[in-house]
Design an enzyme around this catalytic site. Sequence first.
Site, PDB file in Angstrom:
ATOM      1  N   LYS A 125       0.814  -1.324   0.053  1.00  0.00           N
ATOM      2  CA  LYS A 125       0.010  -0.248  -0.267  1.00  0.00           C
ATOM      3  C   LYS A 125       0.401   1.043  -0.458  1.00  0.00           C
ATOM      4  CE  LYS A 125      -3.539   1.810   2.926  1.00  0.00           C
ATOM      5  NZ  LYS A 125      -4.494   1.678   3.748  1.00  0.00           N
ATOM      6  N   SER A 146      -9.204   1.856   2.618  1.00  0.00           N
ATOM      7  CA  SER A 146      -8.328   2.133   1.820  1.00  0.00           C
ATOM      8  C   SER A 146      -7.664   1.875   1.606  1.00  0.00           C
ATOM      9  CB  SER A 146      -7.447   3.326   2.659  1.00  0.00           C
ATOM     10  OG  SER A 146      -7.094   2.493   3.472  1.00  0.00           O
ATOM     11  N   SER A 168      -9.247  -0.957   6.905  1.00  0.00           N
ATOM     12  CA  SER A 168      -9.143  -0.517   5.658  1.00  0.00           C
ATOM     13  C   SER A 168      -8.513  -2.127   5.357  1.00  0.00           C
ATOM     14  CB  SER A 168      -8.296   0.556   5.675  1.00  0.00           C
ATOM     15  OG  SER A 168      -8.746   1.402   5.760  1.00  0.00           O
TER      16      SER A 168
END
Lengths: 451, 451
Positions: free
Chosen positions: A77, A152, A176
Amino acid sequence: MPIETIVELAARLKRKEVSPLELTRACLDRIEKLSPTLNAFITISADSALAEAGVAETEIARGEWRGPLHGIPIALKDIIDTAGTRTTAGSALFEHRVPTEDAEVVRRLRQAGAVILGKNNLHEFAYGGSSLVSFFGDVRNPRDEGHIAGGSSGGSAAAVAAGLCYAAIGTDTAGSIREPAALCGCVGIKPTYGRVSARGVIPLSWSLDHVGPLAATVSDAAIVLQAIAGYDPLDPGSADVPVTDYASALLDGVKNLRVGVPRKHFYDDLNEEVRVVVEQALVVIGKLVADVREVHIEAPADRTVQAAESFAYHAENVARKPELYQPETLRRIRSGENISTAQYIHRRRELDLERRKAQDFFADVDLLVTPTMPMPAPAIADLKKDSAALRPAELALLRNTRPFNVWGLPAISVPCGFTKSGLPIGLQIAGAHWREDLVFRLAQAYELAKL
Amino acid sequence: MPIETIVELAARLKRKEVSPLELTRACLDRIEKLSPTLNAFITISADSALAEAGVAETEIARGEWRGPLHGIPIALKDIIDTAGTRTTAGSALFEHRVPTEDAEVVRRLRQAGAVILGKNNLHEFAYGGSSLVSFFGDVRNPRDEGHIAGGSSGGSAAAVAAGLCYAAIGTDTAGSIREPAALCGCVGIKPTYGRVSARGVIPLSWSLDHVGPLAATVSDAAIVLQAIAGYDPLDPGSADVPVTDYASALLDGVKNLRVGVPRKHFYDDLNEEVRVVVEQALVVIGKLVADVREVHIEAPADRTVQAAESFAYHAENVARKPELYQPETLRRIRSGENISTAQYIHRRRELDLERRKAQDFFADVDLLVTPTMPMPAPAIADLKKDSAALRPAELALLRNTRPFNVWGLPAISVPCGFTKSGLPIGLQIAGAHWREDLVFRLAQAYELAKL
């Protein structure tokens, strides 16, 4: 999904039947082909990935096999610092930010011999589950490109689910990791608070941030967590607690485990398709374990700590360069602007007590099972219509995942079925602090039983 | 000083050779005689103390001896809640405040059979070492009534040193147990952060507050700490770490222990009489242990966390009833008024790291030895002359004790001599987290060797 799992590949890599360079090239090819549509990557590190794969190949050829991640292509990420490779947090603010040091999790992954393919797209500064606020554009769900991938860690989940990498590292402050894993149909685990170092990961809320893996299967997630788990004295949130051997834990059965089902809150107002699929999962689990019983748990609602810590990180940039944030991100960051020091201190102490009291959930059961999300992935077009109207949905989306960040309990999302239109549905399995081993055990037993 | 120690008395109480009622009456007589001068008590609980002593006497007579505190008269700093007995924090604000619940330490003391004589005078809300800010007047040093007893647990130290009780419970946020113990000539230990519950104790700073005993001897302090130490799930600061058996630890020798002497900072600018006495103590210790060597330690200077937490507790009352605070207390509380939430969050995280790094001090040594205070007790008349001029002295007074609150390390003050005019001097011995056992061992070995 990857054509093979890490578990299968690791054995073949060790025996030199598979080449890390070939694996990496194949991933890069798939990324090139699919990422323009999915938008799962912000940065593709093709050159360095191939160089790392070459080193892995040489080491393995010399008999220096480092373990099950050696030569395995993974993604990160883009909120996790990589030395020399830009780390944007999905924001214009950090569009050109290049860290000089790897995050501790990256250091551990390199140590384990993993190949870093690149940096996954995410919601700006890891804010939110459903809103569409990456400076780098929306991530699309590989199961249905008209739908969100969740967030996310949406790019990470999409990349894993589409087979662009064998695993990805995400972060989870309110859901997330688990939300996009559920919506894209892969496995994602938020470990116990303090289990994985967050040093070198751009914070959303220090007291609630968790770093963890997304992968195709439970055992693959366990392999990745094994590599990144452990004490980091330089991260104030990291805990000096020994790490269990997850691979051998997975060999134990689940026959003696007792499962709690917290119907209140976690099973309220479910999308009907989600409800049906999750009830079927409970039937499957009921046949595997010693006992399934209803339990009563109060879900915490307060968000003061998250809002205050988030504002604390962004205060200076919000004052100096507010135009570089997406408006929705800015609105959320500013919701923490007026929390007084006293309010924060009191709530932070209460958070510690809530986290401690969460141990009591496991007096009579070993694990908790809930739907990960109350609904499948919303359609992007619906969200674009009216982002303000979406805010209540945003809260609803994370309502089953967020409590586990407050409690600091390990929680996994494992695929448990599909809607009629083919959107994935996730099952959340949570355990007591440091009991990732039990979470993995039940998740894997369920994963195998439902096949 | 008490004519006998708890260790001696406990054996005789158990054998019914001594009566708890007689002990309690004798303490109350001494309090009546000496407290008007020393001003060591805010509240004397004669009736309830005699009732408790009566119960202890009956229980022991029936053979139900609870342990070494059974029937022993002790006192509590008046910042520690006692159900039904007012708890003032030395402030007009709480002059008539009567808690409905005992603090957790009080519950444990009652469980151990201790007799509660009353509540000791203290600096208002436990602020400060030297300033004279109790609503209930100055505590005087039993060794020389013209001098301060130190603070903030001054009444507790004076009561123990004057033999008004066999032990007292104090609190220590920057030195408030160790300073008065050193200045009055008794033993006082600030245990590891989280060792003793602070629930029901009016806070000065949650992250730095420590509760601990003052007593005449090291072994008496160990007996009292044993009774109050242990996990309290309802106190966010309390830690779930097993408690060592201090009495049996005291039977071990100190021959193998390695002692570090952090000369920089802790030995700078000492009063000459303190310097000479402490150097003599180091010679004595050098003969007892395996090794004494100089070590280098940086003492933390920042006070943001303390100031912010203190203001957080008082904010409402400071706004509504500022006139009920002593002006000097008000000034100090307000010094935390403008610390932003972001500043607090950042400093609180740094405090966690400083606390963690303090483990490294003990890589090559087992214990640290310093003077407790850089000077003996100041004269009250000098302080009254110019309280503003005293502020630098205030900081200097606590400069050797305060760092151990930041680090959360256990630290004891043990008497090590006197000035020519007869004022006591204290030696500070500190250990690694949870190693109160080692601290007690060296403190007792020194206490016996110097006789």
